[in-house]
Motif scaffolding. Structure first.
Motif, mmCIF file in Angstrom:
data_model
loop_
_atom_site.group_PDB
_atom_site.id
_atom_site.type_symbol
_atom_site.label_atom_id
_atom_site.label_comp_id
_atom_site.label_asym_id
_atom_site.label_seq_id
_atom_site.Cartn_x
_atom_site.Cartn_y
_atom_site.Cartn_z
ATOM 1 N N LEU A 97 0.828 -1.197 0.000
ATOM 2 C CA LEU A 97 0.000 0.000 0.000
ATOM 3 C C LEU A 97 0.867 1.253 0.000
ATOM 4 N N GLY A 98 1.905 1.243 0.823
ATOM 5 C CA GLY A 98 2.785 2.399 0.872
ATOM 6 C C GLY A 98 3.480 2.653 -0.457
ATOM 7 N N ASP A 99 3.958 1.606 -1.113
ATOM 8 C CA ASP A 99 4.592 1.770 -2.417
ATOM 9 C C ASP A 99 3.642 2.420 -3.410
ATOM 10 N N ALA A 100 2.376 1.948 -3.409
ATOM 11 C CA ALA A 100 1.393 2.508 -4.336
ATOM 12 C C ALA A 100 1.133 3.985 -4.028
ATOM 13 N N GLN A 101 1.096 4.346 -2.748
ATOM 14 C CA GLN A 101 0.844 5.740 -2.376
ATOM 15 C C GLN A 101 2.005 6.648 -2.764
ATOM 16 N N ILE A 102 3.219 6.149 -2.574
ATOM 17 C CA ILE A 102 4.394 6.948 -2.958
ATOM 18 C C ILE A 102 4.414 7.135 -4.467
ATOM 19 N N GLU A 103 4.145 6.056 -5.203
ATOM 20 C CA GLU A 103 4.160 6.145 -6.658
ATOM 21 C C GLU A 103 3.098 7.112 -7.162
ATOM 22 N N ALA A 104 1.976 7.170 -6.448
ATOM 23 C CA ALA A 104 0.900 8.094 -6.855
ATOM 24 C C ALA A 104 1.121 9.500 -6.336
ATOM 25 N N GLY A 105 2.200 9.747 -5.571
ATOM 26 C CA GLY A 105 2.485 11.075 -5.048
ATOM 27 C C GLY A 105 1.646 11.450 -3.850
ATOM 28 N N ASN A 106 1.014 10.463 -3.227
ATOM 29 C CA ASN A 106 0.152 10.726 -2.071
ATOM 30 C C ASN A 106 1.002 10.574 -0.802
ATOM 31 N N ILE A 107 1.866 11.574 -0.558
ATOM 32 C CA ILE A 107 2.847 11.478 0.518
ATOM 33 C C ILE A 107 2.213 11.468 1.903
ATOM 34 N N PRO A 108 1.213 12.318 2.189
ATOM 35 C CA PRO A 108 0.619 12.288 3.535
ATOM 36 C C PRO A 108 0.076 10.895 3.906
ATOM 37 N N GLU A 109 -0.604 10.220 2.955
ATOM 38 C CA GLU A 109 -1.120 8.894 3.238
ATOM 39 C C GLU A 109 0.015 7.882 3.376
ATOM 40 N N ALA A 110 1.075 8.066 2.568
ATOM 41 C CA ALA A 110 2.230 7.159 2.666
ATOM 42 C C ALA A 110 2.890 7.266 4.033
ATOM 43 N N ILE A 111 2.970 8.501 4.566
ATOM 44 C CA ILE A 111 3.559 8.698 5.905
ATOM 45 C C ILE A 111 2.749 7.914 6.943
ATOM 46 N N LEU A 112 1.416 7.995 6.874
ATOM 47 C CA LEU A 112 0.569 7.266 7.826
ATOM 48 C C LEU A 112 0.774 5.757 7.702
ATOM 49 N N THR A 113 0.944 5.293 6.482
ATOM 50 C CA THR A 113 1.137 3.855 6.255
ATOM 51 C C THR A 113 2.461 3.378 6.841
ATOM 52 N N VAL A 114 3.556 4.162 6.621
ATOM 53 C CA VAL A 114 4.857 3.758 7.157
ATOM 54 C C VAL A 114 4.819 3.754 8.679
ATOM 55 N N ARG A 115 4.151 4.734 9.264
ATOM 56 C CA ARG A 115 4.030 4.757 10.728
ATOM 57 C C ARG A 115 3.274 3.512 11.222
ATOM 58 N N ALA A 116 2.262 3.105 10.470
ATOM 59 C CA ALA A 116 1.518 1.903 10.855
ATOM 60 C C ALA A 116 2.416 0.678 10.792
ATOM 61 N N ILE A 117 3.313 0.645 9.787
ATOM 62 C CA ILE A 117 4.249 -0.480 9.677
ATOM 63 C C ILE A 117 5.194 -0.484 10.869
ATOM 64 N N LEU A 118 5.713 0.695 11.228
ATOM 65 C CA LEU A 118 6.655 0.784 12.350
ATOM 66 C C LEU A 118 6.003 0.335 13.661
ATOM 67 N N SER A 119 4.695 0.584 13.772
ATOM 68 C CA SER A 119 4.007 0.169 15.015
ATOM 69 C C SER A 119 3.951 -1.339 15.156
ATOM 70 N N LEU A 120 4.227 -2.034 14.063
ATOM 71 C CA LEU A 120 4.208 -3.501 14.078
ATOM 72 C C LEU A 120 5.593 -4.080 14.308
ATOM 73 N N HIS A 121 6.603 -3.204 14.501
ATOM 74 C CA HIS A 121 7.978 -3.621 14.783
ATOM 75 C C HIS A 121 8.520 -4.558 13.693
ATOM 76 N N PRO A 122 8.656 -4.042 12.488
ATOM 77 C CA PRO A 122 9.130 -4.884 11.385
ATOM 78 C C PRO A 122 10.597 -5.262 11.598
ATOM 79 N N PRO A 123 11.065 -6.338 10.952
ATOM 80 C CA PRO A 123 12.466 -6.775 11.116
ATOM 81 C C PRO A 123 13.468 -5.698 10.693
ATOM 82 N N ASN A 124 13.225 -5.032 9.565
ATOM 83 C CA ASN A 124 14.142 -3.989 9.069
ATOM 84 C C ASN A 124 13.626 -2.614 9.477
ATOM 85 N N VAL A 125 13.498 -2.418 10.795
ATOM 86 C CA VAL A 125 12.927 -1.175 11.302
ATOM 87 C C VAL A 125 13.717 0.050 10.861
#
Length: 779
Positions: free
Chosen positions: A735-763
């Motif tokens: 989802l984040g990749d699609a938002q960045i590609e579409a230039g929807n940066i505010p939504e991409a920021i929210l998506t990355v923050r949601a990923i970080l809240s899940l404690h990904p391996p490559n934080v």
């Protein structure tokens, strides 16, 4: 490896022939040969089981039916037969359970009489069985069998009392009083219950046949005591004339109609008597009125209250109810009340129904005689005799006999004097009204066959001095010989000669169309076939009408007019399933002709027919799916949305319809509606314990519309709730990749923050990406 169809069919035929002769060992061997070609075939398996039963080999019969049950659990016959075997073995509990299962399956197949038979069998074995008695109570009440229903409500009251539920016992009694207020049995039971006395469970009601009511025995004596005695003597009265038989059949058809209208209600009213008093079904006001007036008409008719029955039938007609069976009964009532002309109009509507045709022709013969029209009267009596005669013959001889009778029906009025026509009608009426008319008919058939070199070729009408159009019969014989030899020119010459003897004889014209087809004159043949079909229909020959239209469609499947006429004919006959099937074929024809509007109108007409006649819900679902797909082809997404919404109302758990709805809502920009639908579906499925179904559905939605942020977020949220963190991160990452590609940066920021809240391996990588997004480095 597939078996040999011819070997199978021959073996099945031999088995049936042996079974008819009660040569059970031969029948068993033949059915086993059939099964050797097609193991597990349901028809051969059921036949084999019956042969084992008839020969007393109950263990083999049970094993055979058990195999049939495993291969097709929706077939009620094995349940019924195994129940019968278990009953013989004294295993009552197991037998009752199978009887109840068989009843439910028969009900699902719209075979209400057989369902009632199995409930009665279960109640006979265990009179205290709540399921059987409650189903019987509702079935008898809804089909107008009031005395039978009262017996079952008395049983329910006793069973409830024994279960220490006196309130529900009283509800059962009150329900019985509601339908039969002057019942002394119910009154005594209510007093006994109030006094705390123990009620006795009565045995189940024993009608002569289930699913129908006792008919009037003498329509010419509507108010006399004889008719009243017959009508109130119970359901075991046997019919004598075609009129009585048709009245029983018409009552059964209408009772079945009421029974089917309540099928969905049955599924909600299983074992508790309080469920019987919760109110009316969720049907339209028009349907409710139709069913109510129809039930009242049936009840009044069964009590020989002619005028009251006529009033209720008339009200049912005024609110839109139409059926040949109702027209038939209404016509008999009109005739009994001296309303001859209206009676003829009503009865003519019933002539087209195959199960009522003989009785309708018979009564029309009497009506026309009362009107002083001896020729028309004789023709109607002759039509009734023809149908009775055809029943005495094997299936493969009936078509030839049908053609023989048409030569008699073509005899012009001036061929005989009015007195002679009267005599003809009287002879036939006398034959068909005798108490043993069916036996006499078979005896007459045997006498004719004994005098003929070829059994089954001479019509019984020959014995009634109507006159034999020998020249036409001879000419048709010469014509058939020429056709068999492929001599088309000679056949046409014989046909033209035969026209001199029978210019309006329709089987002759059918022969001419076959010759025209052989000579590649398709246009002329189709035009003549259309004319023949219309003529058959005017005469009320519905079987021949249908066959002619089917022949037209064999030659020209794209003939829209003939297919439409056939549909109308099936609707008038009450063949709902046949009409709906041909509607589907007609819509396919319009689609092949690229006439999508014609296809749309056809589907809408079929839907109206299905809804108006309370067709099985599966028909409405199938039609709505086809209509929705059609709108999708036309890119009419708003109409498609409305169609799939109707589908979801019919079946809220339909995953396919829900997927289409979400897709259409997104296409139309109705994102909030889509989210609400997704939340509603996932909530209901989760509450029902279908968590895996929720996940599979969301995954399917993402596959359908991978670019939609709403769907990926919902799927990621669901993965997270299930502890499948890696898959949740994968969805958010995409989802984040699609938002960045579409230039929807505010939504991409929210998506990355949601990923970080899940404690990904490559934080660290995601933190770096978030920093770039927030600093504007990736704009």
């Amino acid at each position: 490896m597939a078996g040999h169809r011819e070997v199978y069919e021959q073996a099945l035929k031999q088995g049936n022939s042996s079974a008819w002769d009660q040569k059970w060992d031969q029948a068993i061997a033949a059915y086993q040969r059939a099964l050797a070609e097609f193991p597990g075939d349901p028809v051969a398996t059921d036949h084999l089981g019956l042969a084992y039963m008839q020969s007393g080999q109950l263990d083999q019969a049970q094993a055979t039916y058990q195999d049939s049950l495993h291969s097709n659990p929706q077939n009620p016959i094995p349940y019924e037969k195994i129940a019968e075997i278990l009953e013989r073995a004294g295993k009552i509990v197991e037998s009752v359970q199978l009887r109840l299962s068989a009843a439910e399956l028969f009900l699902a197949k719209r075979e209400a009489d057989k369902a009632i038979d199995n409930w009665l069998a279960a109640a006979r074995l265990v009179p205290e069985n709540m399921v059987a008695r409650s189903r019987l109570a509702l079935a008898f009440e809804r089909t107008g069998q009031i005395k039978a229903a009262v017996t079952e409500y008395l049983a329910l009251a006793a069973i409830m009392q024994g279960a220490h539920q006196p309130e529900k016992a009283m509800q059962a009694i009150e329900q019985g009083i509601k339908i039969l207020p002057d019942s002394p049995e119910l009154s005594r039971a209510r007093s006994a219950l109030k006094a705390g006395k123990v009620l006795t469970v009565p045995p189940p009601y024993k009608p002569g046949m289930t699913g129908m009511l006792a008919p009037l025995s003498d329509m010419q004596n509507p108010s006399g005591t004889a008719s009243s005695r017959v009508a109130t003597a119970g359901l075991e009265q046997r019919s004598t004339s075609p009129q009585d038989a048709a009245q029983k059949t018409a009552m059964a058809i209408l009772a079945e109609r009421l029974f089917e209208a309540d099928k969905d209600t049955f599924d909600q009213r299983r074992t508790s008597i309080d469920q019987f008093t919760r109110g009316e079904e969720k049907v339209s006001s028009a349907h409710a009125d139709q069913n109510r007036y129809l039930a009242l008409a049936i009840d009044a008719y069964s009590r020989t209250q002619n005028k009251e029955a006529m009033q209720y039938f008339d009200r049912a007609f005024k609110v839109g109810f139409e059926h040949p069976a109702a027209s038939f009964l209404f016509g008999t009532l009109q005739l009994a009340e001296g309303q001859v002309d209206p009676a003829v109009h009503s009865l003519q509507k019933a002539v087209e129904h195959p199960d009522l045709s003989m009785g309708a022709h018979y009564i029309l013969g009497r009506a026309y005689r009362d009107m002083g029209k001896p020729y028309l009267s004789a023709i109607q009596f002759l039509s009734a005799l023809r149908l009775a005669d055809l029943k005495t013959l094997p299936e493969d001889q009936r078509e030839a006999m049908q053609r023989q009778y048409e030569t008699f029906l073509e005899v012009p009025e001036n061929e005989q004097e009015p007195d002679q026509w009267n005599q003809t009608g009287e002879r036939i009426e006398s034959l068909l009204t005798s108490p043993d008319w069916e036996s006499r008919l078979r005896l007459a058939r045997a006498q004719l066959d004994a005098q003929s070199d070829s059994p089954g070729t001479a019509p019984l009408a020959e014995m009634l001095s109507l006159g034999k159009p020998q020249e036409l019969i001879d000419a048709m014989g010469y014509l058939d010989v020429a056709l068999q030899r492929g001599l088309w020119r000679t056949a046409m010459e014989q046909a033209l000669l035969a026209l001199d003897h029978g210019p309006t004889y329709l089987p002759l014209h059918l022969r001419i169309t076959e010759i025209q087809l052989k000579e590649e004159k398709q246009t002329e043949a189709l035009a003549k076939l259309a004319l023949i079909a219309r003529t058959y229909r005017i005469r009320g020959e519905t079987v021949q009408t249908a066959r002619t239209y089917e022949r037209i469609l064999q030659i020209n499947p794209m003939d829209v007019n003939s297919r439409t006429e056939l549909i109308n004919l099936l609707v008038q006959q009450g063949d709902l399933r046949g009409a709906l099937s041909f509607y589907l074929d007609l819509a396919d024809v319009y689609t092949q002709l690229a006439d999508l509007e014609g296809a749309r109108q056809t589907y809408e007409s079929a839907l109206m027919l299905a809804v108006r006649n309370n067709a099985d819900r599966s028909w409405q679902i199938q039609l709505l799916y086809r209509l929705g797909d059609l709108y999708m082809q036309r890119l009419d997404y708003r109409a498609a949305l409305q169609t799939f919404q109707r589908l979801q109302q019919l079946d809220p758990a339909d995953e396919k319809a829900a997927t289409q709805l979400v897709d259409l809502m997104i296409r139309l920009g109705k994102i909030t509606d889509a989210q609400n639908l997704i939340d509603s579906m996932t909530r209901e499925w989760t509450r029902a314990g279908h968590q895996d179904q929720v996940l599979e559905w969301l995954e399917e939605l993402v596959r359908v519309r991978p670019e939609e942020a709403l769907l990926r977020r919902k799927l990621a949220e669901t993965y997270q709730q299930r502890g499948r963190i890696a898959e949740a991160i994968g969805q958010l990452d995409a989802l984040g990749d699609a938002q960045i590609e579409a230039g929807n940066i505010p939504e991409a920021i929210l998506t990355v923050r949601a990923i970080l809240s899940l404690h990904p391996p490559n934080v660290e990588g995601y933190q770096d990406l978030l920093h770039k997004l927030e600093s504007g480095a990736m704009r």
